[in-house]
Structure formats: C-alpha cells, structure tokens
Design an enzyme around this catalytic site. Structure first.
Site, PDB file in Angstrom:
ATOM      1  N   ALA A  51       0.736  -1.324  -0.045  1.00 46.04           N
ATOM      2  CA  ALA A  51       0.040   0.107   0.004  1.00 46.04           C
ATOM      3  C   ALA A  51       0.950   1.255   0.053  1.00 46.04           C
ATOM      4  N   ALA A  52       0.795   2.181  -0.903  1.00 47.32           N
ATOM      5  CA  ALA A  52       1.295   3.445  -1.061  1.00 47.32           C
ATOM      6  C   ALA A  52       0.597   4.108  -1.754  1.00 47.32           C
ATOM      7  N   THR A 103      11.213   0.637  -4.079  1.00 48.95           N
ATOM      8  CA  THR A 103      11.206   1.091  -5.534  1.00 48.95           C
ATOM      9  C   THR A 103      12.725   1.295  -5.722  1.00 48.95           C
ATOM     10  N   ASP A 104      13.178   1.614  -6.802  1.00 46.67           N
ATOM     11  CA  ASP A 104      14.476   2.034  -7.399  1.00 46.67           C
ATOM     12  C   ASP A 104      14.686   3.137  -7.342  1.00 46.67           C
ATOM     13  N   GLU A 105      13.381   4.040  -7.198  1.00 49.92           N
ATOM     14  CA  GLU A 105      13.642   5.543  -7.187  1.00 49.92           C
ATOM     15  C   GLU A 105      14.369   6.128  -5.844  1.00 49.92           C
ATOM     16  N   TYR A 134       7.324  11.687  -3.738  1.00 52.77           N
ATOM     17  CA  TYR A 134       7.092  10.385  -3.781  1.00 52.77           C
ATOM     18  C   TYR A 134       8.131   9.384  -3.323  1.00 52.77           C
ATOM     19  N   LYS A 164       9.110   6.982  -0.017  1.00 52.76           N
ATOM     20  CA  LYS A 164       9.431   5.593   0.050  1.00 52.76           C
ATOM     21  C   LYS A 164      10.734   5.387   0.555  1.00 52.76           C
ATOM     22  N   LYS A 184      -0.103   6.256 -15.225  1.00 51.73           N
ATOM     23  CA  LYS A 184       0.913   5.728 -15.604  1.00 51.73           C
ATOM     24  C   LYS A 184       1.312   5.483 -17.169  1.00 51.73           C
ATOM     25  N   ARG A 206      -0.789   4.836 -20.105  1.00 44.30           N
ATOM     26  CA  ARG A 206      -1.552   6.228 -20.883  1.00 44.30           C
ATOM     27  C   ARG A 206      -1.320   6.204 -22.154  1.00 44.30           C
ATOM     28  N   LEU A 246       5.370  12.652 -24.770  1.00 44.94           N
ATOM     29  CA  LEU A 246       6.574  12.297 -24.028  1.00 44.94           C
ATOM     30  C   LEU A 246       6.899  13.494 -23.305  1.00 44.94           C
ATOM     31  N   ASP A 254       8.255  18.817 -19.456  1.00 44.16           N
ATOM     32  CA  ASP A 254       8.992  18.010 -18.745  1.00 44.16           C
ATOM     33  C   ASP A 254       8.238  17.990 -17.123  1.00 44.16           C
ATOM     34  N   ARG A 255       8.430  16.763 -16.720  1.00 41.07           N
ATOM     35  CA  ARG A 255       8.166  16.557 -15.241  1.00 41.07           C
ATOM     36  C   ARG A 255       9.488  17.356 -14.300  1.00 41.07           C
ATOM     37  N   ALA A 256       8.802  18.057 -13.491  1.00 37.68           N
ATOM     38  CA  ALA A 256       9.856  18.892 -12.517  1.00 37.68           C
ATOM     39  C   ALA A 256      10.848  17.806 -11.731  1.00 37.68           C
TER      40      ALA A 256
HETATM   41  P1  NAD Z   1      -1.110   1.667  -6.959  1.00 34.51           P
HETATM   42  O1  NAD Z   1      -1.168   2.930  -6.884  1.00 34.51           O
HETATM   43  O2  NAD Z   1      -1.651   0.944  -8.467  1.00 34.51           O
HETATM   44  O3  NAD Z   1      -1.702   0.725  -5.590  1.00 34.51           O
HETATM   45  C1  NAD Z   1      -1.566   1.169  -4.297  1.00 34.51           C
HETATM   46  C2  NAD Z   1      -2.851   0.528  -3.816  1.00 34.51           C
HETATM   47  O4  NAD Z   1      -2.598   0.897  -2.383  1.00 34.51           O
HETATM   48  C3  NAD Z   1      -4.102   1.122  -4.160  1.00 34.51           C
HETATM   49  O5  NAD Z   1      -5.257   0.041  -4.333  1.00 34.51           O
HETATM   50  C4  NAD Z   1      -4.578   2.038  -3.010  1.00 34.51           C
HETATM   51  O6  NAD Z   1      -6.275   2.182  -2.460  1.00 34.51           O
HETATM   52  C5  NAD Z   1      -3.912   1.457  -1.818  1.00 34.51           C
HETATM   53  N1  NAD Z   1      -3.385   2.356  -0.482  1.00 34.51           N
HETATM   54  C6  NAD Z   1      -2.717   3.584  -0.901  1.00 34.51           C
HETATM   55  N2  NAD Z   1      -2.772   4.106   0.345  1.00 34.51           N
HETATM   56  C7  NAD Z   1      -3.394   3.280   1.226  1.00 34.51           C
HETATM   57  C8  NAD Z   1      -3.607   3.541   2.664  1.00 34.51           C
HETATM   58  N3  NAD Z   1      -3.297   4.604   3.309  1.00 34.51           N
HETATM   59  N4  NAD Z   1      -4.390   2.358   3.151  1.00 34.51           N
HETATM   60  C9  NAD Z   1      -4.515   1.411   2.412  1.00 34.51           C
HETATM   61  N5  NAD Z   1      -4.490   1.299   1.489  1.00 34.51           N
HETATM   62  C10 NAD Z   1      -3.784   2.184   0.597  1.00 34.51           C
HETATM   63  O7  NAD Z   1       0.555   1.313  -6.998  1.00 34.51           O
HETATM   64  P2  NAD Z   1       1.409   0.102  -7.578  1.00 34.51           P
HETATM   65  O8  NAD Z   1       2.124   0.610  -8.613  1.00 34.51           O
HETATM   66  O9  NAD Z   1       0.380  -1.099  -7.451  1.00 34.51           O
HETATM   67  O10 NAD Z   1       2.612  -0.001  -6.317  1.00 34.51           O
HETATM   68  C11 NAD Z   1       2.532  -0.896  -5.343  1.00 34.51           C
HETATM   69  C12 NAD Z   1       3.701  -0.797  -4.292  1.00 34.51           C
HETATM   70  O11 NAD Z   1       4.836  -1.176  -5.461  1.00 34.51           O
HETATM   71  C13 NAD Z   1       4.235   0.706  -3.894  1.00 34.51           C
HETATM   72  O12 NAD Z   1       4.607   0.581  -2.595  1.00 34.51           O
HETATM   73  C14 NAD Z   1       5.014   1.302  -5.024  1.00 34.51           C
HETATM   74  O13 NAD Z   1       5.853   2.117  -4.335  1.00 34.51           O
HETATM   75  C15 NAD Z   1       5.913   0.053  -5.215  1.00 34.51           C
HETATM   76  N6  NAD Z   1       6.581  -0.111  -6.455  1.00 34.51           N
HETATM   77  C16 NAD Z   1       5.925   0.252  -7.524  1.00 34.51           C
HETATM   78  C17 NAD Z   1       6.086   0.122  -8.941  1.00 34.51           C
HETATM   79  C18 NAD Z   1       5.622   0.392 -10.206  1.00 34.51           C
HETATM   80  O14 NAD Z   1       6.334   0.306 -11.245  1.00 34.51           O
HETATM   81  N7  NAD Z   1       4.452   0.526 -10.219  1.00 34.51           N
HETATM   82  C19 NAD Z   1       7.790  -0.300  -9.117  1.00 34.51           C
HETATM   83  C20 NAD Z   1       8.651  -0.491  -7.903  1.00 34.51           C
HETATM   84  C21 NAD Z   1       7.782  -0.420  -6.470  1.00 34.51           C
HETATM   85  O1  TDX Z   2       2.663  10.596 -20.132  1.00 33.11           O
HETATM   86  C1  TDX Z   2       3.784  10.522 -19.786  1.00 33.11           C
HETATM   87  N1  TDX Z   2       4.550  10.715 -20.763  1.00 33.11           N
HETATM   88  C2  TDX Z   2       5.954  10.586 -20.323  1.00 33.11           C
HETATM   89  O2  TDX Z   2       7.107  10.664 -20.972  1.00 33.11           O
HETATM   90  C3  TDX Z   2       3.989   9.912 -18.387  1.00 33.11           C
HETATM   91  C4  TDX Z   2       2.743   9.632 -17.490  1.00 33.11           C
HETATM   92  C5  TDX Z   2       5.212   9.612 -18.028  1.00 33.11           C
HETATM   93  N2  TDX Z   2       6.032   9.589 -19.039  1.00 33.11           N
HETATM   94  C6  TDX Z   2       7.664   9.406 -18.526  1.00 33.11           C
HETATM   95  C7  TDX Z   2       8.139   9.835 -17.051  1.00 33.11           C
HETATM   96  C8  TDX Z   2       9.143   8.618 -16.789  1.00 33.11           C
HETATM   97  O3  TDX Z   2      10.443   8.876 -17.386  1.00 33.11           O
HETATM   98  O4  TDX Z   2       7.548   8.025 -18.628  1.00 33.11           O
HETATM   99  C9  TDX Z   2       8.472   7.324 -17.274  1.00 33.11           C
HETATM  100  C10 TDX Z   2       7.639   6.554 -16.585  1.00 33.11           C
HETATM  101  O5  TDX Z   2       6.807   7.327 -15.974  1.00 33.11           O
HETATM  102  P1  TDX Z   2       5.611   6.880 -14.761  1.00 33.11           P
HETATM  103  O6  TDX Z   2       4.947   5.803 -15.342  1.00 33.11           O
HETATM  104  O7  TDX Z   2       5.200   7.834 -14.040  1.00 33.11           O
HETATM  105  O8  TDX Z   2       6.723   6.235 -13.824  1.00 33.11           O
HETATM  106  P2  TDX Z   2       7.968   6.539 -12.894  1.00 33.11           P
HETATM  107  O9  TDX Z   2       7.807   8.142 -12.582  1.00 33.11           O
HETATM  108  O10 TDX Z   2       9.326   6.006 -13.442  1.00 33.11           O
HETATM  109  O11 TDX Z   2       7.724   5.657 -11.575  1.00 33.11           O
HETATM  110  C11 TDX Z   2       7.339   4.374 -11.650  1.00 33.11           C
HETATM  111  O12 TDX Z   2       8.237   3.303 -11.414  1.00 33.11           O
HETATM  112  C12 TDX Z   2       8.562   3.306 -10.030  1.00 33.11           C
HETATM  113  C13 TDX Z   2       5.961   3.914 -10.550  1.00 33.11           C
HETATM  114  O13 TDX Z   2       4.964   5.108 -10.917  1.00 33.11           O
HETATM  115  C14 TDX Z   2       6.394   4.099  -9.105  1.00 33.11           C
HETATM  116  O14 TDX Z   2       5.533   3.740  -8.611  1.00 33.11           O
HETATM  117  C15 TDX Z   2       7.716   3.166  -9.047  1.00 33.11           C
HETATM  118  O15 TDX Z   2       8.186   3.567  -7.740  1.00 33.11           O
END
Ligand code: NAD
Ligand code: TDX
Length: 330
Positions: A77-78, A119-121, A146, A150, A185, A189, A202, A268-270
């Site tokens: 959860a996050a 996460t690797d971030e 974010y 983490k 994401k 998207r 992009l 760009d993203r900040a």
């Molecule tokens: P997500 O946003 O899709 O899902 C998160 C879930 O957590 C949601 O269902 C939300 O309702 C729940 N949640 C958030 N805050 C909560 C709270 N306070 N109490 C109870 N539930 C809560 O996220 P995800 O992409 O599935 O990521 C899951 C985990 O993996 C996170 O910890 C994230 O940091 C980590 N992670 C994600 C990625 C990625 O690429 N998505 C990569 C590495 C690590």
């Molecule tokens: O519309 C877009 N255009 C674009 O160029 C969006 C939404 C993103 N981007 C870029 C930003 C990043 O360089 O794409 C890359 C990926 O973006 P996100 O999907 O927002 O992921 P990122 O910020 O890399 O983080 C993801 O990976 C690590 C997850 O969202 C995190 O939860 C995880 O920890």
C-alpha cells in the site's frame, strides 16, 4: 499460510493476490486497502481464500487487528505516482510514512514477518552514460516527494530491524508493466491514448530511461524473498529492461499500427529522474531470481491486448485523467 496484503486492490498488489492464490492452494489472504483512485476491487472481490477489508493503514487499530491474525505481511500500500506527489505531497507522507509506521509497530507487537515493497527510485537517478547500475549498497538520494516518502519508509523498516529485531525484508524493484496498472502511468496512458485516437505524449526530450520488468516477474521475486530471504536484508529486483521513453513509444506505435514517429513532446516533469537501472545480481546469486518475461516487445503486445480487451477498466477514468494532465501542460 495466512498473509496480510496491504494495497492488494492496486496494480501490483492485485496481480500478486490473483496469481499467488492461483498457484498456492494452501494460501489465505486478507487484503487491507482503502480503495483510492488507483484501486480496482472487482479484480479480487470474488476470489476464494481472499477477504477484502476496506480500511486505511493510517488507522492503527485496524492494522493491529489484522496483523494479529496472520503469519506474514506483504506491504504494497502506497501513494505511487510521482506527478501526483508534485501537486500534493501530503497523502504520500500519510500513507507511505505514517501508514508504514503502523505496519511496523503492529508487526513488532505480534512478532509477525514483514516484507516491505519499495522502489528503485529511492536511489535517485543515473546519468545516461554511467556504467554503474543501482545495487543494495547505492546511497539513497530520492528526487521527488514520492520517492522521498518511499526512502523514508525503507529507513523506518531498517530502524525497526536494528532496534527491535523485526523480521523484515525490503525489495527495491524497477518500473513494472502489465495488466491492471492505472492509466495515469506511462505505458497504460500511451496505450489508452492510442486506443482513443490521441498521440502519445513524451515528457521533455523523451530520452529518460526506465528499467522495465513485467509485474509477474516482480511477484516471483517477492515470493523468493518471502520464502528464502534473510531477515534484515534488502533485495533489488529488475530484469535488464532498460529502454528510453522514446523507444517505448516507437515500439508501441509500431505494434498498434501507427508510424513510429507519431507522438508529441510535452512539458517535462519537475525534477525528472534521467535514468534508473537495477543490478539484480545479488538477488540472482542468493535466491535464484530468474525473470521470465524478458522479451519486452512480447510483454508490451500482451499488455496492449489486455487494455484493448478491458475498456471497462479504464474508460470511465480516461477523460478526468487527461484533463488533469492538460492542466499541467502534459
Ligand atoms: P497503485 O497506486 O496501483 O496501488 C496502491 C494501492 O494501495 C491502491 O489500491 C490504494 O488504494 C492502496 N493504498 C494507498 N494508500 C493506502 C492507505 N493509506 N491504506 C490502505 N490502502 C492504501 O500502486 P502500485 O503501482 O501497485 O505500487 C504498489 C507498491 O509497489 C508501492 O509501494 C510502490 O511504491 C511499489 N512499486 C511500484 C512500482 C511500479 O512500477 N508501479 C515499482 C516499484 C515499486
Ligand atoms: O505521459 C507520460 N509521459 C512520459 O513521458 C507519463 C505519465 C510519463 N512519462 C515518462 C516519465 C518517466 O520517465 O515516462 C516514464 C515513466 O513514468 P511513470 O509511469 O510515471 O513512472 P515513474 O515515474 O518512472 O515511476 C514508476 O516506477 C517506479 C512508478 O509509478 C512508481 O510507483 C515506481 O516506484
């Protein structure tokens, strides 16, 4: 085995719940999820051996009551989206830091094993030409609210291990892709833009690099750590999947029948991290981690098919998500 899975209605959590119950017939799961905008409870609602408790991990009493009942906790959860954390960091501080503290206190109190998903971030970013990748020894240097939240959660887990002997492990995984990921994401998207006749967008020059791993390989890594991981240890999970965002968009356009160069550059993203790259060799050597979905193009094609076959998953949210991006010039 009875597991408490936090965030089990989100992207990675729901894939973990569905796929783990499918292969582990003696497994029971309780999910705690507050069902924020990224949750899709329908995916796990009618599963046998799975109970969904709709609650917030910031509710300490609820967390204690559930942790008391289980053998181990897997903590997904996050609040998970960088762009949202730039607009409003407070939910990230609450869920990712305060929520994690409740999980740690409950696990300490009832002596329950914890696996914390990170996460690797947390390591910040790498230059495009840096020959090194992230390892478990890379210093933390998070860039966004974010990733800072983490990183804070990881530090808290380490403190509970050292000060209270908590039996906890941490995994830092790279960017996941696959079914059930929220359309805010990047990959979902871009896919759903194409399905709606809109060009992929992009950020900046599009040359930022992400290290893609299929969500099923992440899940396999988590199970290896749960079953064989050393208490107190950190494991990095990645699948040598480095690609620039531009390369991803070009591949996606080709797979969806559009010219490769049919995309737009937007603001760009900040603080946008330039590159992430995971060196998973310790996890491979110590636990036998072996990612299976190493053909990114095949995985992307399957993911495109999933989003085209499941408009009910994203259709209702698409307009609001795009309006919100439009307000940011993205
Ligand atoms: P997500 O946003 O899709 O899902 C998160 C879930 O957590 C949601 O269902 C939300 O309702 C729940 N949640 C958030 N805050 C909560 C709270 N306070 N109490 C109870 N539930 C809560 O996220 P995800 O992409 O599935 O990521 C899951 C985990 O993996 C996170 O910890 C994230 O940091 C980590 N992670 C994600 C990625 C990625 O690429 N998505 C990569 C590495 C690590
Ligand atoms: O519309 C877009 N255009 C674009 O160029 C969006 C939404 C993103 N981007 C870029 C930003 C990043 O360089 O794409 C890359 C990926 O973006 P996100 O999907 O927002 O992921 P990122 O910020 O890399 O983080 C993801 O990976 C690590 C997850 O969202 C995190 O939860 C995880 O920890």
């Amino acid at each position: 085995m009875k597991l408490l899975v936090t965030g089990g209605a989100g992207f990675i959590g729901s894939n973990f719940v569905i796929k783990s119950l499918r292969v582990k017939k003696d497994l029971e799961i309780i999910v705690i999820d507050k069902l924020n905008y990224a949750a899709h409870p329908d995916a796990i609602k009618n599963l046998e051996r799975c109970k969904l408790v709709v609650d917030d991990i910031c509710n300490k009493d609820a967390v204690f009551d559930l942790v008391k009942e289980v053998d181990a906790v897997v903590h997904f959860a996050a609040e998970s989206h960088n762009d949202n954390s730039l607009r409003n960091p407070y939910p990230f501080i609450e869920s990712n830091i305060v929520g994690t503290t409740n999980i740690l206190e409950a696990c300490k109190n009832y002596k329950v094993r914890l696996h914390h998903i990170s996460t690797d971030e947390v390591f910040g970013d790498l230059a495009l030409d840096d020959p090194h990748k992230f390892t478990r020894y890379t210093p933390y240097a998070p860039s966004s609210p974010y990733s800072a939240s983490k990183a804070s959660a990881d530090m808290l887990v380490r403190a509970w291990v050292r000060s209270f002997g908590l039996e906890a492990t941490i995994s830092n995984c790279s960017n996941n892709y696959g079914p059930y990921q929220h359309i805010e994401k990047f990959i979902p998207r871009m896919i759903t833009n194409r399905l709606m006749g809109v060009k992929p967008k992009l950020y900046g020059d599009g040359l930022n690099v992400r290290d893609w791993i299929h969500v099923d390989d992440h899940i396999a890594g988590v199970w290896l750590i749960l079953e064989k991981g050393a208490p107190g240890q950190t494991y990095l999970l990645g699948a040598n999947g480095e690609k620039s965002n531009l390369e991803v968009v070009k591949t996606l356009n080709r797979l969806m029948g559009y010219p490769e160069d049919d995309y737009e550059h937007v603001k760009d993203r900040a603080g946008h991290d330039r590159r992430y790259a995971i060196d998973a060799s310790d996890t491979i050597a110590e636990l036998g981690f072996s990612p299976k979905y190493t053909d990114f193009e095949a995985g992307l094609k399957a993911t495109i098919n999933w989003y085209s076959d499941h408009p009910e998953f994203w259709h209702l949210d698409k307009e609001a998500v795009e309006n919100s991006y439009k307000q940011q010039g993205q």
